[in-house]
Design a protein around this motif. Structure first.
Motif, PDB file in Angstrom:
ATOM      1  N   PRO A 295      -1.084  -0.202   5.263  1.00 50.11           N
ATOM      2  CA  PRO A 295      -2.236   0.624   5.651  1.00 50.11           C
ATOM      3  C   PRO A 295      -2.734   0.345   7.060  1.00 50.11           C
ATOM      4  CG  PRO A 295      -2.848  -0.996   3.983  1.00 50.11           C
ATOM      5  CD  PRO A 295      -1.364  -0.997   4.068  1.00 50.11           C
ATOM      6  N   SER A 296      -2.506  -0.866   7.565  1.00 52.31           N
ATOM      7  CA  SER A 296      -2.924  -1.193   8.928  1.00 52.31           C
ATOM      8  C   SER A 296      -2.222  -0.315   9.952  1.00 52.31           C
ATOM      9  CB  SER A 296      -2.633  -2.662   9.239  1.00 52.31           C
ATOM     10  OG  SER A 296      -3.303  -3.516   8.346  1.00 52.31           O
ATOM     11  N   SER A 297      -1.074   0.257   9.589  1.00 54.35           N
ATOM     12  CA  SER A 297      -0.301   1.070  10.529  1.00 54.35           C
ATOM     13  C   SER A 297      -0.658   2.545  10.463  1.00 54.35           C
ATOM     14  CB  SER A 297       1.200   0.906  10.256  1.00 54.35           C
ATOM     15  OG  SER A 297       1.559   1.475   9.005  1.00 54.35           O
ATOM     16  N   GLY A 298      -1.436   2.971   9.467  1.00 54.48           N
ATOM     17  CA  GLY A 298      -1.818   4.368   9.358  1.00 54.48           C
ATOM     18  C   GLY A 298      -0.696   5.254   8.863  1.00 54.48           C
TER      19      GLY A 298
ATOM     20  N   PRO B 117      -0.887  -3.937   1.316  1.00 51.21           N
ATOM     21  CA  PRO B 117      -0.430  -2.969   0.319  1.00 51.21           C
ATOM     22  C   PRO B 117       0.872  -2.298   0.738  1.00 51.21           C
ATOM     23  CG  PRO B 117      -2.789  -2.788   0.605  1.00 51.21           C
ATOM     24  CD  PRO B 117      -2.313  -3.754   1.643  1.00 51.21           C
ATOM     25  N   GLY B 118       1.794  -2.227  -0.220  1.00 52.01           N
ATOM     26  CA  GLY B 118       3.108  -1.660   0.053  1.00 52.01           C
ATOM     27  C   GLY B 118       4.162  -2.705   0.342  1.00 52.01           C
ATOM     28  N   THR B 119       3.759  -3.974   0.481  1.00 51.07           N
ATOM     29  CA  THR B 119       4.699  -5.036   0.854  1.00 51.07           C
ATOM     30  C   THR B 119       5.078  -5.868  -0.365  1.00 51.07           C
ATOM     31  OG1 THR B 119       3.448  -5.199   2.925  1.00 51.07           O
ATOM     32  CG2 THR B 119       5.107  -6.888   2.514  1.00 51.07           C
ATOM     33  N   PHE B 120       6.378  -6.070  -0.567  1.00 55.05           N
ATOM     34  CA  PHE B 120       6.818  -6.909  -1.681  1.00 55.05           C
ATOM     35  C   PHE B 120       8.150  -7.584  -1.389  1.00 55.05           C
ATOM     36  CE2 PHE B 120       7.478  -2.383  -2.332  1.00 55.05           C
ATOM     37  CZ  PHE B 120       8.825  -2.247  -2.628  1.00 55.05           C
ATOM     38  N   LYS B 121       8.548  -7.637  -0.132  1.00 53.93           N
ATOM     39  CA  LYS B 121       9.839  -8.231   0.240  1.00 53.93           C
ATOM     40  C   LYS B 121       9.874  -9.734  -0.006  1.00 53.93           C
ATOM     41  CE  LYS B 121       8.327  -8.495   5.070  1.00 53.93           C
ATOM     42  NZ  LYS B 121       8.212  -9.961   5.121  1.00 53.93           N
ATOM     43  N   ASP B 122       8.785 -10.449   0.262  1.00 51.71           N
ATOM     44  CA  ASP B 122       8.773 -11.898   0.030  1.00 51.71           C
ATOM     45  C   ASP B 122       8.975 -12.207  -1.446  1.00 51.71           C
ATOM     46  OD1 ASP B 122       8.314 -12.151   2.716  1.00 51.71           O
ATOM     47  OD2 ASP B 122       6.235 -12.815   2.546  1.00 51.71           O
ATOM     48  N   ARG B 123       8.263 -11.462  -2.292  1.00 48.70           N
ATOM     49  CA  ARG B 123       8.436 -11.658  -3.740  1.00 48.70           C
ATOM     50  C   ARG B 123       9.882 -11.384  -4.147  1.00 48.70           C
ATOM     51  NH1 ARG B 123       8.868  -8.352  -7.925  1.00 48.70           N
ATOM     52  NH2 ARG B 123       8.279  -6.506  -6.724  1.00 48.70           N
ATOM     53  N   TYR B 124      10.466 -10.351  -3.579  1.00 54.02           N
ATOM     54  CA  TYR B 124      11.846  -9.982  -3.884  1.00 54.02           C
ATOM     55  C   TYR B 124      12.788 -11.160  -3.636  1.00 54.02           C
ATOM     56  CZ  TYR B 124      16.351  -7.546  -3.433  1.00 54.02           C
ATOM     57  OH  TYR B 124      17.663  -7.153  -3.575  1.00 54.02           O
ATOM     58  N   TYR B 125      12.661 -11.800  -2.489  1.00 51.00           N
ATOM     59  CA  TYR B 125      13.557 -12.918  -2.161  1.00 51.00           C
ATOM     60  C   TYR B 125      13.229 -14.177  -2.967  1.00 51.00           C
ATOM     61  CZ  TYR B 125      15.400 -10.195   1.731  1.00 51.00           C
ATOM     62  OH  TYR B 125      16.011  -9.227   2.485  1.00 51.00           O
ATOM     63  N   LEU B 126      11.954 -14.441  -3.169  1.00 55.91           N
ATOM     64  CA  LEU B 126      11.571 -15.659  -3.891  1.00 55.91           C
ATOM     65  C   LEU B 126      11.948 -15.599  -5.364  1.00 55.91           C
ATOM     66  CD1 LEU B 126       8.079 -16.322  -2.289  1.00 55.91           C
ATOM     67  CD2 LEU B 126      10.129 -17.725  -2.019  1.00 55.91           C
TER      68      LEU B 126
ATOM     69  N   GLN C 273      -9.594  -4.867  13.469  1.00 53.71           N
ATOM     70  CA  GLN C 273      -8.987  -4.245  14.642  1.00 53.71           C
ATOM     71  C   GLN C 273      -8.011  -3.138  14.263  1.00 53.71           C
ATOM     72  OE1 GLN C 273      -7.262  -7.632  16.602  1.00 53.71           O
ATOM     73  NE2 GLN C 273      -9.257  -8.634  16.919  1.00 53.71           N
ATOM     74  N   ALA C 274      -7.312  -3.311  13.133  1.00 58.40           N
ATOM     75  CA  ALA C 274      -6.304  -2.327  12.725  1.00 58.40           C
ATOM     76  C   ALA C 274      -6.826  -1.310  11.721  1.00 58.40           C
ATOM     77  CB  ALA C 274      -5.092  -3.042  12.130  1.00 58.40           C
ATOM     78  N   ALA C 275      -7.954  -1.582  11.082  1.00 57.55           N
ATOM     79  CA  ALA C 275      -8.478  -0.661  10.067  1.00 57.55           C
ATOM     80  C   ALA C 275      -8.685   0.764  10.582  1.00 57.55           C
ATOM     81  CB  ALA C 275      -9.785  -1.213   9.489  1.00 57.55           C
ATOM     82  N   PRO C 276      -9.015   0.976  11.864  1.00 57.72           N
ATOM     83  CA  PRO C 276      -9.190   2.362  12.343  1.00 57.72           C
ATOM     84  C   PRO C 276      -7.898   3.169  12.432  1.00 57.72           C
ATOM     85  CG  PRO C 276     -10.398   0.809  13.749  1.00 57.72           C
ATOM     86  CD  PRO C 276      -9.509   0.005  12.863  1.00 57.72           C
TER      87      PRO C 276
END
Length: 567
Positions: free
Chosen positions: A450-453, A260-269, A550-553
């Motif tokens: 979200p994995s980064s908090g 969630p929050g990521t859309f850079k690949d779509r932007y370039y494609l 592992q990253a959810a916390p």
């Protein structure tokens, strides 16, 4: 000893028959109709009935009928010569397949999926979904929540059929329904003809004729390019790891941009697909891959159509043989962004992460050595080969080298994708996106999905790059930056993130499956039980199979650390 006489007393001599003496009219097990068998044969056409194409075949049924019935599953099982249970398990793993049991009523012909990830929730997604549910006929239109659709810069977003509506409102939805506008809209993009006219594929042809893969690998390494899907592994190093294995090798492109929050690949494609495609073919040449698999998320219907058209153009131009690029369509499963789960899905199975070792460079698609790269990583491979490694390593800021494509959304004036020096801070990012929305004050930010908090606004001088955020208990990941203002609470944002993880956990391992569910319940309390939550975080981080658990916390721990006054 004489044989046991099992005939009842008084039974006539000869063969003894029980019951009515009638044979079965059909084989045992669930049956299918002749109509279903004919329909499956028609949909599959002359495609090979390979096991790895199961998900593609399920898409054909879902697209045609809006659901997958028990009749369809039974007929497909016979057509593919596999068990019905195997098909059912696979189909029900993915969110975009509507699997019906016998006697169940099919869903309405039209489905509206309302994104409820953080940026969209901040933009009013919950109110939008309720307004749609109250204002539309449930017998004709189904309204459901959905995870991130990769359009966070135009929140709130929904998908009506395969048509995405940006800055969505009930009025826009009503207009689309009235117009029957339920198909993907293709943006203007650089076609094969335009790309080739500007020198495209000249570098690929040159390398194929007289190139040295080790020299290209050295250029990629010296540029500083690292995996841009989130892991950050030095990109060129993978090539040597794959090449050291003998026999058939494959390349798999991870286009499941589900963080969630990521859309850079779509932007370039959606703008320059051939920059990515040439980079992919260069990497495939470097490891002598026999097939390139592109795994693209189903939430990007326009990208899927663009790639299908441009791959056909490459085949027609003779740059690749027909079938060399195998475009695969995801089906709504965030976990398939994990490379081994993606490979399982490419093989037509449930997207369950594999235990490692062995790593995919040794045992990947069909148990063969596989080079896995993210879309944007291959975009830069192409740029590096055409313009040299200095395109990245000559840029320096705050002691960091290179460029980063930041997906920026939230309480900002101009959300979008911004290409900035890798050493940029959150203040640089906010400035690039036009500053905060007027009247709102910067409060917190999510540096990498979200994995980064979450980090507080006071930590505004950290370069947003690989390795710089780890000392603070977080990471850059896919550079999905979401900015919160004084109108938001960190605890609500963290709860949104954990609900996402709860929904998207594949369920294979108990620490993640049960841990996410337990965390969501604990986080809804007026006052958090911080000791219990920390114990839960410890178990999830130590014992989960893959990065999701592992990253959810991270959102929990960072809220407890930096926003203790809210909990």
């Amino acid at each position: 000893m004489a044989p046991l006489d099992t005939k009842p007393s008084g039974a006539p001599k000869g063969v003894w028959k029980s019951g009515k003496g009638k044979g079965r009219h059909s084989p045992k097990g669930r049956q299918f109709t002749d109509e279903a068998q004919a329909e499956i044969a028609r949909l599959l056409g002359d495609r090979p009935r390979r096991r790895d194409l199961l998900i593609e075949f399920l898409h054909l049924i879902q697209d045609e009928h809006g659901h997958i019935s028990a009749d369809h599953i039974a007929a497909l099982a016979v057509e593919m010569r596999i068990g019905q249970a195997e098909i059912y398990e696979t189909a029900t793993f993915y969110a975009h397949f509507d699997v019906l049991k016998e006697g169940e009523v099919p869903p309405p012909a039209l489905t509206i999926r309302v994104c409820d990830s953080l940026s969209c929730e901040m933009a009013g997604a919950q109110q939008l979904q309720k307004a749609l549910e109250d204002g539309l006929d449930a017998s004709e239109v189904r309204v459901v929540r959905a995870p991130c659709m990769g359009r966070c810069d135009t929140a709130p977003v929904l998908e009506i059929g395969h048509n995405h509506i940006d800055h969505a409102t009930p009025e826009k939805v009503q207009a689309a329904i009235a117009a029957g506008d339920t198909h993907a809209h293709l943006p203007d993009y650089e076609t094969f003809a335009a790309y080739e006219a500007n020198g495209g594929y000249a570098k690929l042809k040159e390398l194929r004729e007289r190139g040295d893969w080790e020299k290209v690998q050295e250029d990629v390494l010296s540029s500083g390019l690292r995996g841009l899907g989130g892991a950050g592994f030095p990109s060129g190093k993978k090539w040597g790891f794959v090449r050291m294995n003998e026999g058939t090798r494959y390349l798999a492109v991870n286009g499941d941009e589900g963080e969630p929050g990521t859309f850079k690949d779509r932007y370039y494609l959606e703008r320059a697909p051939h920059v990515f495609l040439e980079g992919m073919l260069i990497a495939a040449w470097a490891v002598e891959a026999e097939t390139c698999f592109i795994y693209m998320r189903d939430e990007y219907p326009a990208v899927l159509e663009i790639l299908a058209r441009e791959i056909a153009a490459l085949e027609e131009a003779g740059i690749v043989e027909k079938g060399y690029i195998d475009l695969r369509r995801g089906a709504g499963a965030y976990i398939c962004g994990e490379e081994s789960a993606m490979i399982e899905s490419i093989e037509g199975k449930k997207g369950l992460p594999r235990h490692r070792p062995p790593f995919v460079a040794q045992v990947g698609v069909f148990n063969r050595p596989t080079l896995v790269h993210n879309v944007e990583t291959l975009y830069w491979v192409s740029k590096i080969c055409r313009e040299g490694p200095q395109i990245l390593n000559s840029v320096e800021k705050n002691g960091r080298k290179g460029l980063r494509s930041y997906s920026i959304s939230g309480r900002l004036a101009k959300p979008g994708v911004y290409l900035l020096p890798a050493g940029s801070t959150i203040l640089d990012v906010i400035e690039a996106a036009g500053g905060m929305i007027e009247g709102q004050t910067f409060k917190a930010y999510q540096p990498g999905g979200p994995s980064s908090g979450l980090l507080p606004a006071s930590m505004d001088d950290i370069p947003l790059d690989f390795d710089t955020l780890q000392p603070h208990g977080t990471f850059i990941g896919s550079a999905a930056v979401v900015v919160l203002s004084d109108q938001d609470t960190a605890r609500d944002a963290a709860l949104n993130m954990l609900r996402f993880f709860e929904d998207e956990s594949c369920g294979q391992c108990t620490p993640c499956r049960a841990g996410c569910e337990k965390a969501v319940k604990l986080m809804q309390a007026d006052k958090w039980d911080q000791d219990l939550l920390e114990d839960l975080c410890q178990v999830m981080g130590d014992a989960s199979i893959c990065g999701l658990g592992q990253a959810a916390p991270n959102p929990i721990r960072l809220v407890m650390k930096h926003f203790a006054d809210e909990i």
